[in-house]
Enzyme design. Structure first.
Site, PDB file in Angstrom:
ATOM      1  CB  THR A 133       5.832 -12.881  22.199  1.00 26.09           C
ATOM      2  OG1 THR A 133       6.252 -14.170  22.610  1.00 26.09           O
ATOM      3  CG2 THR A 133       4.466 -12.590  22.770  1.00 26.09           C
ATOM      4  NE  ARG A 136       7.208 -23.042  26.346  1.00 21.35           N
ATOM      5  CZ  ARG A 136       7.236 -21.772  25.998  1.00 21.35           C
ATOM      6  NH1 ARG A 136       6.429 -21.321  25.056  1.00 21.35           N
ATOM      7  NH2 ARG A 136       8.064 -20.928  26.598  1.00 21.35           N
ATOM      8  CB  VAL A 137       1.396 -23.530  28.521  1.00 20.29           C
ATOM      9  CG1 VAL A 137       0.721 -22.165  28.642  1.00 20.29           C
ATOM     10  CG2 VAL A 137       0.406 -24.574  28.006  1.00 20.29           C
ATOM     11  N   GLY A 138       3.747 -21.301  27.502  1.00 18.26           N
ATOM     12  CA  GLY A 138       4.626 -20.236  27.973  1.00 18.26           C
ATOM     13  C   GLY A 138       3.876 -19.189  28.763  1.00 18.26           C
ATOM     14  CG  ASP A 139       5.611 -15.239  28.998  1.00 19.34           C
ATOM     15  OD1 ASP A 139       6.069 -15.905  28.057  1.00 19.34           O
ATOM     16  OD2 ASP A 139       5.661 -13.998  29.028  1.00 19.34           O
ATOM     17  CB  THR A 150       8.386 -10.507  24.165  1.00 15.41           C
ATOM     18  OG1 THR A 150       9.044 -11.382  23.226  1.00 15.41           O
ATOM     19  CG2 THR A 150       9.206  -9.240  24.303  1.00 15.41           C
ATOM     20  N   GLY A 151       9.793 -13.053  25.782  1.00 17.64           N
ATOM     21  CA  GLY A 151      11.060 -13.612  26.241  1.00 17.64           C
ATOM     22  C   GLY A 151      10.928 -15.092  26.552  1.00 17.64           C
ATOM     23  N   GLY A 181       9.569 -17.747  28.300  1.00 15.74           N
ATOM     24  CA  GLY A 181       8.334 -17.792  29.066  1.00 15.74           C
ATOM     25  C   GLY A 181       8.421 -18.472  30.411  1.00 15.74           C
TER      26      GLY A 181
END
Length: 353
Positions: free
Chosen positions: A214, A242-245, A265-266, A268
């Site tokens: 990210t 899929r949706v991350g942070d 970043t990481g 999510g």
């Protein structure tokens, strides 16, 4: 001049004698104020009280695992984005302008997992997420799952400024981008040969097993306003929308002038569960710990949940925090004093850039 003296004499004649002293003092003060220099902020040659922190992802990044040429490529890319963003701030641009500039540059650089060079989904395509937030108004814009928007961060800002809504997804986000006249490209534009073939070293992947590529930025402008933004291609081989942070306000991105600006970043899923970005801001605003302590405590809490990664954070005083629980995090910053640095590995043994 004679006319002015005559006018002043008439005024003195019309004013009762007991007020002549007061009137004379007022005339002197008024004349003195007229002689004062008028200087707009930033025009006296002194540097503006601005600051900028950026990141290009975290992961298993070590000096031994990265060749000299690859390390230099990342340092150059981070330095370029930092300098361009700082240039915006030094010329009176807003924190939002600086954040958008930095992330647009990084979205165009195939070294990073955002925009061109992003990771591929299980279907062999690229799906992009982004978000941005204004610390002055707490207005925000976000999107997830776009496939044709060349610069997702620009779409995020357009959503924030040109719509009533905060977040658009997939086809709706694409439709809004077309409506607003944003630049669109074919999905193949985002796919590099290294991504398609899986050859190592992958241009957009940090070396190592854990790769969270990210990109993000947090900025403080000369007016004392904060902003934050984040953009990503998500995780490699992701499935089923899929949706991350990164596109979620409060998880991957948050900004509020009363506390701080944060980009994460990481992994999510864990940053969502820990509401990481908002957690840092809340600790600062309501608990009153130093920014670096609030950021470190949040990263530690995420790690306790089972997730790793890092954050960048910045407050209105120019205080910065860049903690991470991985072996390294691509990051760079310029302080309110103008000190700039590019960092990749852990603090120990790494010299300033």
């Amino acid at each position: 001049m004679v006319a002015r003296i005559h006018t002043l004499s008439r005024i003195m004649y019309d004013v009762p004698p007991r007020l002549h002293g007061v009137l004379s003092l007022c005339v002197v003060l008024f004349s003195w104020m007229c002689l004062l220099p008028v200087t707009a902020p930033g025009q006296d040659g002194s540097p503006s009280e601005t600051a900028l922190v950026i990141h290009g992802g975290a992961g298993s990044i070590t000096p031994d695992g990265m060749g000299d040429a690859q390390e230099e490529a990342y340092r150059t890319a981070l330095r370029t984005a930092l300098e361009e963003g700082n240039e915006v701030l030094q010329h009176g641009g807003s924190a939002l302008d600086a954040v958008e500039t930095v992330i647009t540059i990084m979205e165009s650089d195939t070294l990073f997992n955002a925009g061109r060079g992003a990771v591929l989904t299980s279907e062999g395509t690229v799906e992009l997420d982004a978000s941005i937030m204004d610390g002055r108004t707490r207005n925000a814009g976000a999107l997830t799952g776009v496939k044709t928007v060349k610069h997702p961060i620009r779409l995020a800002r357009t959503i924030m400024e040109e719509s009533y809504h905060v977040m658009f997804a997939q086809d709706g986000a694409e439709a809004f981008a077309r409506q607003q006249g944003l630049e669109l490209v074919e999905n193949d534009y985002f796919i590099t040969e290294a991504r398609r073939t899986g050859e190592e070293p992958g241009a957009a992947d940090p070396p190592g097993d854990e790769k969270f590529g990210t990109v993000g930025a947090v900025a403080l402008d000369a007016d004392g306003n904060l902003a934050a933004g984040t953009s990503t291609g998500g995780i490699s081989d992701k499935k089923f929308g899929r949706v991350g942070d990164s596109p979620i306000i409060g998880a991957g991105t948050y900004a509020h002038n009363a506390s701080c600006a944060v980009s994460a970043t990481g992994q999510g899923e864990y940053f969502i569960r820990g509401v990481a970005a908002h957690s840092i801001a809340s600790r600062v605003r309501f608990g009153d710990p130093p920014l670096d302590e609030a950021a470190q405590n949040t990263v530690d809490e995420i790690e306790e949940l089972g997730g790793v990664g890092g954050v960048i954070a910045l407050d209105r005083e120019g205080n910065m925090a860049m903690p991470f629980s991985t072996q390294g995090m691509f990051r760079a910053y310029v302080t309110t004093d103008g000190e700039a640095a590019v960092r990749i590995f852990g603090e120990t043994g790494e010299e300033e850039d």
